[in-house]
Design a protein around this motif. Structure first.
Motif, PDB file in Angstrom:
ATOM      1  N   SER A 131       0.843  -1.193   0.000  1.00  0.00           N
ATOM      2  CA  SER A 131       0.000   0.000   0.000  1.00  0.00           C
ATOM      3  C   SER A 131       0.877   1.242   0.000  1.00  0.00           C
ATOM      4  O   SER A 131       1.937   1.260   0.630  1.00  0.00           O
ATOM      5  CB  SER A 131      -0.904  -0.004   1.241  1.00  0.00           C
ATOM      6  OG  SER A 131      -1.522   1.263   1.412  1.00  0.00           O
ATOM      7  N   PRO A 132       0.460   2.301  -0.697  1.00  0.00           N
ATOM      8  CA  PRO A 132       1.229   3.557  -0.647  1.00  0.00           C
ATOM      9  C   PRO A 132       1.268   4.168   0.743  1.00  0.00           C
ATOM     10  O   PRO A 132       2.147   4.969   1.049  1.00  0.00           O
ATOM     11  CB  PRO A 132       0.480   4.465  -1.641  1.00  0.00           C
ATOM     12  CG  PRO A 132      -0.889   3.872  -1.769  1.00  0.00           C
ATOM     13  CD  PRO A 132      -0.693   2.401  -1.615  1.00  0.00           C
ATOM     14  N   TRP A 133       0.314   3.756   1.594  1.00  0.00           N
ATOM     15  CA  TRP A 133       0.312   4.270   2.962  1.00  0.00           C
ATOM     16  C   TRP A 133       1.479   3.736   3.777  1.00  0.00           C
ATOM     17  O   TRP A 133       1.846   4.320   4.797  1.00  0.00           O
ATOM     18  CB  TRP A 133      -1.005   3.911   3.657  1.00  0.00           C
ATOM     19  CG  TRP A 133      -2.164   4.682   3.151  1.00  0.00           C
ATOM     20  CD1 TRP A 133      -3.185   4.232   2.357  1.00  0.00           C
ATOM     21  CD2 TRP A 133      -2.432   6.066   3.380  1.00  0.00           C
ATOM     22  NE1 TRP A 133      -4.068   5.237   2.078  1.00  0.00           N
ATOM     23  CE2 TRP A 133      -3.629   6.377   2.699  1.00  0.00           C
ATOM     24  CE3 TRP A 133      -1.783   7.070   4.096  1.00  0.00           C
ATOM     25  CZ2 TRP A 133      -4.188   7.658   2.710  1.00  0.00           C
ATOM     26  CZ3 TRP A 133      -2.327   8.348   4.110  1.00  0.00           C
ATOM     27  CH2 TRP A 133      -3.508   8.636   3.429  1.00  0.00           C
ATOM     28  N   LEU A 134       2.083   2.635   3.337  1.00  0.00           N
ATOM     29  CA  LEU A 134       3.229   2.071   4.054  1.00  0.00           C
ATOM     30  C   LEU A 134       4.357   3.082   4.153  1.00  0.00           C
ATOM     31  O   LEU A 134       4.880   3.347   5.241  1.00  0.00           O
ATOM     32  CB  LEU A 134       3.717   0.802   3.349  1.00  0.00           C
ATOM     33  CG  LEU A 134       5.042   0.205   3.867  1.00  0.00           C
ATOM     34  CD1 LEU A 134       4.867  -0.302   5.286  1.00  0.00           C
ATOM     35  CD2 LEU A 134       5.519  -0.916   2.952  1.00  0.00           C
ATOM     36  N   SER A 135       4.741   3.671   3.019  1.00  0.00           N
ATOM     37  CA  SER A 135       5.854   4.625   3.014  1.00  0.00           C
ATOM     38  C   SER A 135       5.533   5.849   3.860  1.00  0.00           C
ATOM     39  O   SER A 135       6.379   6.328   4.624  1.00  0.00           O
ATOM     40  CB  SER A 135       6.179   5.045   1.581  1.00  0.00           C
ATOM     41  OG  SER A 135       6.615   3.942   0.821  1.00  0.00           O
ATOM     42  N   ILE A 136       4.310   6.369   3.734  1.00  0.00           N
ATOM     43  CA  ILE A 136       3.921   7.562   4.498  1.00  0.00           C
ATOM     44  C   ILE A 136       3.944   7.271   5.992  1.00  0.00           C
ATOM     45  O   ILE A 136       4.532   8.013   6.784  1.00  0.00           O
ATOM     46  CB  ILE A 136       2.525   8.047   4.064  1.00  0.00           C
ATOM     47  CG1 ILE A 136       2.531   8.425   2.581  1.00  0.00           C
ATOM     48  CG2 ILE A 136       2.081   9.224   4.922  1.00  0.00           C
ATOM     49  CD1 ILE A 136       1.153   8.746   2.032  1.00  0.00           C
ATOM     50  N   ALA A 193      -5.265   1.425   8.270  1.00  0.00           N
ATOM     51  CA  ALA A 193      -5.932   0.356   9.017  1.00  0.00           C
ATOM     52  C   ALA A 193      -7.379   0.189   8.560  1.00  0.00           C
ATOM     53  O   ALA A 193      -7.892  -0.935   8.465  1.00  0.00           O
ATOM     54  CB  ALA A 193      -5.892   0.657  10.513  1.00  0.00           C
ATOM     55  N   GLU A 194      -8.039   1.307   8.257  1.00  0.00           N
ATOM     56  CA  GLU A 194      -9.426   1.216   7.807  1.00  0.00           C
ATOM     57  C   GLU A 194      -9.519   0.478   6.477  1.00  0.00           C
ATOM     58  O   GLU A 194     -10.466  -0.292   6.244  1.00  0.00           O
ATOM     59  CB  GLU A 194     -10.000   2.631   7.687  1.00  0.00           C
ATOM     60  CG  GLU A 194     -11.524   2.681   7.592  1.00  0.00           C
ATOM     61  CD  GLU A 194     -12.035   2.381   6.197  1.00  0.00           C
ATOM     62  OE1 GLU A 194     -13.156   1.852   6.068  1.00  0.00           O
ATOM     63  OE2 GLU A 194     -11.299   2.676   5.222  1.00  0.00           O
ATOM     64  N   GLN A 195      -8.518   0.689   5.606  1.00  0.00           N
ATOM     65  CA  GLN A 195      -8.516   0.013   4.311  1.00  0.00           C
ATOM     66  C   GLN A 195      -8.222  -1.481   4.453  1.00  0.00           C
ATOM     67  O   GLN A 195      -8.764  -2.291   3.704  1.00  0.00           O
ATOM     68  CB  GLN A 195      -7.466   0.665   3.397  1.00  0.00           C
ATOM     69  CG  GLN A 195      -7.792   2.095   3.009  1.00  0.00           C
ATOM     70  CD  GLN A 195      -6.733   2.705   2.100  1.00  0.00           C
ATOM     71  OE1 GLN A 195      -5.723   2.083   1.787  1.00  0.00           O
ATOM     72  NE2 GLN A 195      -6.968   3.934   1.657  1.00  0.00           N
ATOM     73  N   VAL A 196      -7.348  -1.821   5.416  1.00  0.00           N
ATOM     74  CA  VAL A 196      -6.912  -3.213   5.568  1.00  0.00           C
ATOM     75  C   VAL A 196      -7.834  -4.003   6.495  1.00  0.00           C
ATOM     76  O   VAL A 196      -8.235  -5.132   6.185  1.00  0.00           O
ATOM     77  CB  VAL A 196      -5.460  -3.269   6.096  1.00  0.00           C
ATOM     78  CG1 VAL A 196      -5.035  -4.712   6.357  1.00  0.00           C
ATOM     79  CG2 VAL A 196      -4.511  -2.619   5.100  1.00  0.00           C
TER      80      VAL A 196
END
Length: 273
Positions: A131-136, A193-196
């Motif tokens: 997910s792109p949220w990982l890097s952020i 977390a909401e996405q996963v």
């Protein structure tokens, strides 16, 4: 070839950070400027080598080195040392180098003793981590942790050296910036977390202890701003906050099972921040 370079470089970085820490302490105690200059050179060399280690890890896995405990710790340490070297150059805070470099050397030792296998791990990421949220989420956490490490080093100098002569403003400004980054990390983690998992907040141990850490630093910032709170007790709160940072990363990952520990069971002791 890459694995061999990674193995050699991690030892090299640990040695450089340890030597830099010893020289910083010695140079400060003896007032020897050439020793402090040598310590800065060793720390800078270690920082560059730390970056090389991250690059090698990225080449080995074909992705940014932000997905497991060893990668996070290496990134967090590299950012910490880099920020310190910039701060030392601007503010001449050489007396703090011993504390910061000691922590950096300790982290390298932890990677070598506890997480060494992760440096050679090349397993693909779990779907939840793609997910792109990982890097952020991870980068903001690493930057926040680096800032809290610098603040802890400054606080330690004030606590243990009566003649430190260090104004509290640098501690406040560093914590204010790190606090903002920690807030962004928590928010981005909640969106991810909401996405996963389908929920922004689950009171997972990692989330709970991150929130406790956030509250401690928020309390420090509030008291400093409203009551000009400083001195010994303020430094103790800063140190307490940093102990919570360390527990949130190490203690929760190893001791408290939860949603954030799912990767520990699935990918060869892999976990994220």
């Amino acid at each position: 070839m890459v694995i061999t370079l990674i193995k050699a470089t991690i030892y090299w970085v640990a040695i450089l950070y340890a030597l830099a820490a010893g020289l910083y302490f010695w140079g400060e105690a003896a007032g020897k400027r050439p020793v402090l200059r040598l310590a800065w050179i060793l720390a800078g060399t270690g920082c560059f080598s730390n970056l090389l280690l991250l690059v090698l890890r990225g080449i080995l896995t074909g992705r940014l080195p932000l997905s497991n405990g060893s990668e996070f710790l290496l990134s967090f340490t590299w950012i910490t040392v880099g920020l310190y070297l910039c701060l030392e150059t601007r503010r001449q805070l050489k007396g703090v180098g011993g504390y910061v470099m000691f922590i950096a050397a300790l982290f390298m030792l932890i990677v070598l003793m506890v997480m060494k296998g992760q440096l050679m791990e090349t397993s693909p990421l779990m779907p939840a981590l793609k997910s792109p949220w990982l890097s952020i989420h991870v980068l903001t956490a690493a930057l926040a942790y680096a800032g809290f490490t610098l603040a802890a080093g400054l606080a330690a100098k004030k606590l243990f050296q009566a003649d430190a002569g260090l104004m509290p403003d640098p501690i406040y400004r560093i914590i204010a910036a790190a606090f903002a980054l920690l807030s962004l990390s928590i928010v981005s983690g909640a969106v991810w977390a909401e996405q996963v998992w389908g929920s922004y907040w689950t009171w997972d141990p990692k989330e709970t202890w991150a929130l406790i850490t956030w509250i401690i630093y928020a309390l420090y910032l509030h008291l400093y701003k409203k009551q000009n709170w400083q001195g010994r007790y303020a430094c103790l709160v800063v140190m307490t906050g940093y102990l919570l940072v360390l527990f949130t990363f190490f203690g929760v990952n190893f001791l408290l099972p939860g949603l954030h520990s799912y990767a520990v069971q699935c990918i060869n002791n892999t976990f994220v921040c």
